[in-house]
Design a protein around this motif. Sequence first.
Motif, PDB file in Angstrom:
ATOM      1  N   MET A  68       1.118  -1.238   0.029  1.00 44.59           N
ATOM      2  CA  MET A  68       0.150  -0.059  -0.166  1.00 44.59           C
ATOM      3  C   MET A  68       0.972   1.373  -0.003  1.00 44.59           C
ATOM      4  O   MET A  68       0.252   2.229  -0.353  1.00 44.59           O
ATOM      5  CB  MET A  68      -1.012   0.003   1.262  1.00 44.59           C
ATOM      6  N   PHE A  69       2.015   1.284   0.347  1.00 44.27           N
ATOM      7  CA  PHE A  69       2.854   2.215   0.682  1.00 44.27           C
ATOM      8  C   PHE A  69       4.435   1.836   0.302  1.00 44.27           C
ATOM      9  O   PHE A  69       4.672   0.574   0.365  1.00 44.27           O
ATOM     10  CB  PHE A  69       3.196   2.733   2.136  1.00 44.27           C
ATOM     11  N   ARG A  70       5.186   2.923  -0.404  1.00 44.41           N
ATOM     12  CA  ARG A  70       6.467   2.660  -0.639  1.00 44.41           C
ATOM     13  C   ARG A  70       7.370   3.796  -0.092  1.00 44.41           C
ATOM     14  O   ARG A  70       7.127   4.919  -0.560  1.00 44.41           O
ATOM     15  CB  ARG A  70       6.544   2.300  -2.300  1.00 44.41           C
ATOM     16  N   ASN A 117       9.677   6.817  -0.231  1.00 45.79           N
ATOM     17  CA  ASN A 117      10.248   7.700  -1.026  1.00 45.79           C
ATOM     18  C   ASN A 117      10.992   8.651  -0.590  1.00 45.79           C
ATOM     19  O   ASN A 117      10.769  10.070  -0.459  1.00 45.79           O
ATOM     20  CB  ASN A 117       8.817   8.364  -1.459  1.00 45.79           C
ATOM     21  N   TYR A 118      12.370   8.266  -0.226  1.00 49.08           N
ATOM     22  CA  TYR A 118      13.460   8.861   0.045  1.00 49.08           C
ATOM     23  C   TYR A 118      13.535  10.287  -0.830  1.00 49.08           C
ATOM     24  O   TYR A 118      13.628   9.950  -2.083  1.00 49.08           O
ATOM     25  CB  TYR A 118      14.895   8.094   0.031  1.00 49.08           C
ATOM     26  N   SER A 119      13.854  11.448  -0.503  1.00 48.29           N
ATOM     27  CA  SER A 119      13.957  12.623  -1.414  1.00 48.29           C
ATOM     28  C   SER A 119      15.485  12.589  -1.791  1.00 48.29           C
ATOM     29  O   SER A 119      16.330  12.071  -1.440  1.00 48.29           O
ATOM     30  CB  SER A 119      13.717  14.075  -0.923  1.00 48.29           C
ATOM     31  N   GLY A 175       3.162  -0.919  14.936  1.00 43.94           N
ATOM     32  CA  GLY A 175       2.860  -1.146  13.553  1.00 43.94           C
ATOM     33  C   GLY A 175       2.788  -2.658  13.054  1.00 43.94           C
ATOM     34  O   GLY A 175       3.047  -3.553  13.912  1.00 43.94           O
ATOM     35  N   ASP A 176       2.647  -2.970  11.723  1.00 44.18           N
ATOM     36  CA  ASP A 176       2.649  -4.278  11.571  1.00 44.18           C
ATOM     37  C   ASP A 176       4.236  -4.623  10.893  1.00 44.18           C
ATOM     38  O   ASP A 176       4.291  -6.008  10.395  1.00 44.18           O
ATOM     39  CB  ASP A 176       1.380  -4.582  10.513  1.00 44.18           C
ATOM     40  N   GLY A 177       4.929  -3.733  10.896  1.00 45.10           N
ATOM     41  CA  GLY A 177       6.321  -3.901  10.480  1.00 45.10           C
ATOM     42  C   GLY A 177       7.521  -4.066  11.526  1.00 45.10           C
ATOM     43  O   GLY A 177       7.311  -3.462  12.589  1.00 45.10           O
ATOM     44  N   GLN A 178       8.319  -4.873  11.465  1.00 37.81           N
ATOM     45  CA  GLN A 178       9.453  -5.271  12.264  1.00 37.81           C
ATOM     46  C   GLN A 178      10.931  -4.744  11.426  1.00 37.81           C
ATOM     47  O   GLN A 178      10.891  -4.480  10.011  1.00 37.81           O
ATOM     48  CB  GLN A 178       9.710  -6.582  12.462  1.00 37.81           C
ATOM     49  N   LEU A 179      11.925  -4.261  11.897  1.00 41.38           N
ATOM     50  CA  LEU A 179      12.942  -4.041  11.635  1.00 41.38           C
ATOM     51  C   LEU A 179      14.153  -5.035  12.315  1.00 41.38           C
ATOM     52  O   LEU A 179      14.406  -4.767  13.618  1.00 41.38           O
ATOM     53  CB  LEU A 179      13.330  -2.694  11.862  1.00 41.38           C
ATOM     54  N   HIS A 180      14.835  -5.862  11.656  1.00 43.26           N
ATOM     55  CA  HIS A 180      15.789  -6.628  12.096  1.00 43.26           C
ATOM     56  C   HIS A 180      17.209  -5.900  11.784  1.00 43.26           C
ATOM     57  O   HIS A 180      17.668  -5.502  10.654  1.00 43.26           O
ATOM     58  CB  HIS A 180      15.957  -8.061  11.347  1.00 43.26           C
TER      59      HIS A 180
END
Length: 388
Positions: free
Chosen positions: A77-79, A81-83, A361-366
């Motif tokens: 749903m989202f990506r 978007n680094y400027s 959130g539904d995201g994890q960061l390893h």
Amino acid sequence: RHKFWETQPVGQFRDLADGSLPDGAIEPPSPLSEVRADPYPLPAAFEWFTCDLDDDALLADLYALLAHNYVEDDENMFRFNYSPAFLRWALRPPSFFRAWHIGVRAKESKKLVAFISGVPARIRARDDVVRMAEINFLCVHKKLRSKRLAPVLIREVTRRVHQENIWQAAYTAGVVLPTPITTCRYWHRSLNPKKLIDVGFSRLGPRMTMSRTVRLYKLPDAPLTPGFRQMELRDVAAVTRLLRSYLARYVVAPDFDELDVEHWLLPQEDVVDSYLVESPETHEVTDFCSFYTLPSSVLNNATYSTLKAAYSYYNVAVKTPLQQLMNDALIVAKQKNYDVFNALDVMENEGFLKELKFGPGDGQLHYYLYNYRIRNGIKPSELGLVLL
Ligand code: NHW
Ligand code: EN5
């Protein structure tokens, strides 16, 4: 299971039970004369291309590659978007190496189809300060996925890092690889709840109306702590002292000097924001907070094309309670029109997340280290490192 990662000097899942392996380098450095001199071979249609980020046209190509092909959430749903300005900042810290900005182009069209980067950093693990590469922005164009290009990019950046006599690296990923030193959770604080709900980033809670939700997340118009102001160049020495003494308490953390602080923490509009508390009486800098700006493209929404997100970066609360300091960070982020404020459960963040109405959130960061073992790993609260 992991045909590539099984060949690399990283903690292997099968070693997890083996408590006898020591902390530190998994394999020793090689003599520089033994570092492979030429780039790894690519499929015939492609060529290596060292990216010059001074070149606005190249920067625009890199921006476009990532804007269309970089990280998405699990439901696409989202990506991220680094400027362009953010990419320049992230990739050119003090003493960066141009050779670590590695593109892959189609030979014929010269189109940029893949990328990986490293930047140098000193990272401390327990009492060991190690020169490392921070690896980020690994990306393969959607049309070239699952062709084993990623291992070639990773081997090539490894080779170029080795050429600088650096043998360790740090990186994060949303996917599980061998073997995380820790796994963090993303938390989200709604600033613009109506838009977040409209784009599907969040949902109306049970028994909640839109107007009750808007009221729930309301914030004051201006920061509340006396002496809260933007960081300036003249604050670099004081912020460095504050941050160094604070990060010393974590098991894994960057070893920042004044040049690093000037680069990584001096405010740059829509890239990084830093605030501090200057005591109105003594003019001492007592507290510090910061966030970076990483919008996400909203995929498939008729009304909105981007979400403006702030990500909690480094925060140090000495005199002001951390919760109050972060509430002021939320207030300035809201003033600056961010839609959401994100944070990981690293450092002392657990101490304010729930109280300030962040939700998981539904995201994890390893988090990972390359060629460096930390027996049994660490807890998120023992981690003092935030990667972009
Ligand atoms: S994490 C963000 C990574 N980027 C994205 O997710 C963007 C969207 N996805 C893609 O572009 C932040 C592709 O799916 C990528 C994989 C390119 C991810 N890290 O080419 P194949 C970073 O940038 C392994 C590491 O067929 P693909 C950190 C996978 O496990 N490895 O896949 C980057 C498999 O190996 P295995 C990853 O989908 C850190 C192999 O790649 C990975 O077309 C890099 C499959 O390759 C990931 N995120 O392309 C490591 N995703 O052994 C740095 C997949 O399991 C290490 N894989 O068979 C340190 C180097 C420096 C050392 C210095 C001493
Ligand atoms: C980093 N350098 O999954 C490398 N984001 O939670 C890349 N979820 O935004 C690592 N799925 O939970 C990438 N809303 C790993 C992260 C990849 C991106 C990602 C997650 C993190 C995310 C959102 C949207 C989910 C959309 C459907 C999410 C819930 C928010 C809600 C607000 C109100 C209070 C409860 C929570």
